[in-house]
Scaffold this active site. Sequence first.
Site, PDB file in Angstrom:
ATOM      1  N   GLU A  68       0.849  -1.195   0.000  1.00 52.11           N
ATOM      2  CA  GLU A  68       0.000   0.000   0.000  1.00 52.11           C
ATOM      3  C   GLU A  68       0.879   1.238   0.000  1.00 52.11           C
ATOM      4  O   GLU A  68       1.979   1.215   0.552  1.00 52.11           O
ATOM      5  CB  GLU A  68      -0.894  -0.053   1.251  1.00 52.11           C
ATOM      6  CG  GLU A  68      -1.767   1.146   1.506  1.00 52.11           C
ATOM      7  CD  GLU A  68      -2.906   1.314   0.524  1.00 52.11           C
ATOM      8  OE1 GLU A  68      -2.617   1.632  -0.653  1.00 52.11           O
ATOM      9  OE2 GLU A  68      -4.075   1.198   0.927  1.00 52.11           O
ATOM     10  N   ASP A  69       0.394   2.302  -0.604  1.00 48.93           N
ATOM     11  CA  ASP A  69       1.168   3.545  -0.640  1.00 48.93           C
ATOM     12  C   ASP A  69       1.218   4.223   0.724  1.00 48.93           C
ATOM     13  O   ASP A  69       2.263   4.688   1.153  1.00 48.93           O
ATOM     14  CB  ASP A  69       0.650   4.509  -1.713  1.00 48.93           C
ATOM     15  CG  ASP A  69      -0.834   4.842  -1.592  1.00 48.93           C
ATOM     16  OD1 ASP A  69      -1.541   4.213  -0.760  1.00 48.93           O
ATOM     17  OD2 ASP A  69      -1.304   5.718  -2.330  1.00 48.93           O
ATOM     18  N   ASP A  81      -3.119   5.348   6.747  1.00 49.44           N
ATOM     19  CA  ASP A  81      -3.610   6.598   7.326  1.00 49.44           C
ATOM     20  C   ASP A  81      -4.543   6.279   8.487  1.00 49.44           C
ATOM     21  O   ASP A  81      -4.099   6.057   9.607  1.00 49.44           O
ATOM     22  CB  ASP A  81      -4.295   7.410   6.232  1.00 49.44           C
ATOM     23  CG  ASP A  81      -4.601   8.841   6.619  1.00 49.44           C
ATOM     24  OD1 ASP A  81      -4.363   9.230   7.775  1.00 49.44           O
ATOM     25  OD2 ASP A  81      -5.093   9.585   5.762  1.00 49.44           O
ATOM     26  N   PHE A 140      -1.079  16.222   4.260  1.00 58.09           N
ATOM     27  CA  PHE A 140      -1.634  15.531   3.099  1.00 58.09           C
ATOM     28  C   PHE A 140      -0.531  15.429   2.065  1.00 58.09           C
ATOM     29  O   PHE A 140       0.020  16.429   1.637  1.00 58.09           O
ATOM     30  CB  PHE A 140      -2.855  16.266   2.541  1.00 58.09           C
ATOM     31  CG  PHE A 140      -3.623  15.413   1.578  1.00 58.09           C
ATOM     32  CD1 PHE A 140      -4.608  14.550   2.040  1.00 58.09           C
ATOM     33  CD2 PHE A 140      -3.342  15.450   0.224  1.00 58.09           C
ATOM     34  CE1 PHE A 140      -5.310  13.737   1.162  1.00 58.09           C
ATOM     35  CE2 PHE A 140      -4.040  14.641  -0.663  1.00 58.09           C
ATOM     36  CZ  PHE A 140      -5.022  13.784  -0.194  1.00 58.09           C
ATOM     37  N   ARG A 195       0.072  12.498  -9.063  1.00 53.04           N
ATOM     38  CA  ARG A 195       0.703  11.187  -8.916  1.00 53.04           C
ATOM     39  C   ARG A 195       2.045  11.131  -9.639  1.00 53.04           C
ATOM     40  O   ARG A 195       2.919  10.357  -9.268  1.00 53.04           O
ATOM     41  CB  ARG A 195      -0.194  10.077  -9.478  1.00 53.04           C
ATOM     42  CG  ARG A 195      -1.472   9.851  -8.715  1.00 53.04           C
ATOM     43  CD  ARG A 195      -2.214   8.637  -9.317  1.00 53.04           C
ATOM     44  NE  ARG A 195      -3.589   8.538  -8.857  1.00 53.04           N
ATOM     45  CZ  ARG A 195      -3.981   8.001  -7.719  1.00 53.04           C
ATOM     46  NH1 ARG A 195      -3.083   7.538  -6.885  1.00 53.04           N
ATOM     47  NH2 ARG A 195      -5.255   7.926  -7.405  1.00 53.04           N
TER      48      ARG A 195
END
Length: 178
Positions: A101-102, A105, A154, A167
Amino acid sequence: MLAVREPKKRLVFSQSEIEDRVKALALQISHDYEGREPILIGVLNGVFMFFADLVKSMRISVIVDFIRLASYCGGTSSTGRISMRKDVELDLTGRDVIIVEDIADSGLTMEFLRKHLEGMGAASVKVCVLVNKLERRDVPVELDYVGFEVTEGFLIGYGLDYDERYRHLPAIYHLETT
């Protein structure tokens, strides 16, 4: 033609820092799974750059598949609802699985995904994330391989997006919202 404004951003991790950390993660996973062939499941869309670089740096054979989940729906915080847009296509029965996963959170997506994959019969489920973001953790999650930790903000770049934009940036930035 629609003009796209350059976002106000602050560098968090450079391209070279990311490259070094991804190679180190691949080396650790390769060592831990020596003699085995794990299935790496990338969580689309944000993981695509990290996933490709991680797989290319592996020293063991791996099998890849993807899953697509949604919880942000265009905003800067999770809606708290997870929707599955694309499920895993491989048979996971008795297999070692690594979720890639990137960003971790809130923890909600990771908790949902781990239970889902265990329910598909995986022998083991580990988690590899590029960024562990501690700011909004609603659910405790066990992360086995972590690239970087950040406390807040963020993030965009290297696959991470804001409303499907940014991206393409080769480094990771904090999106300035003011």
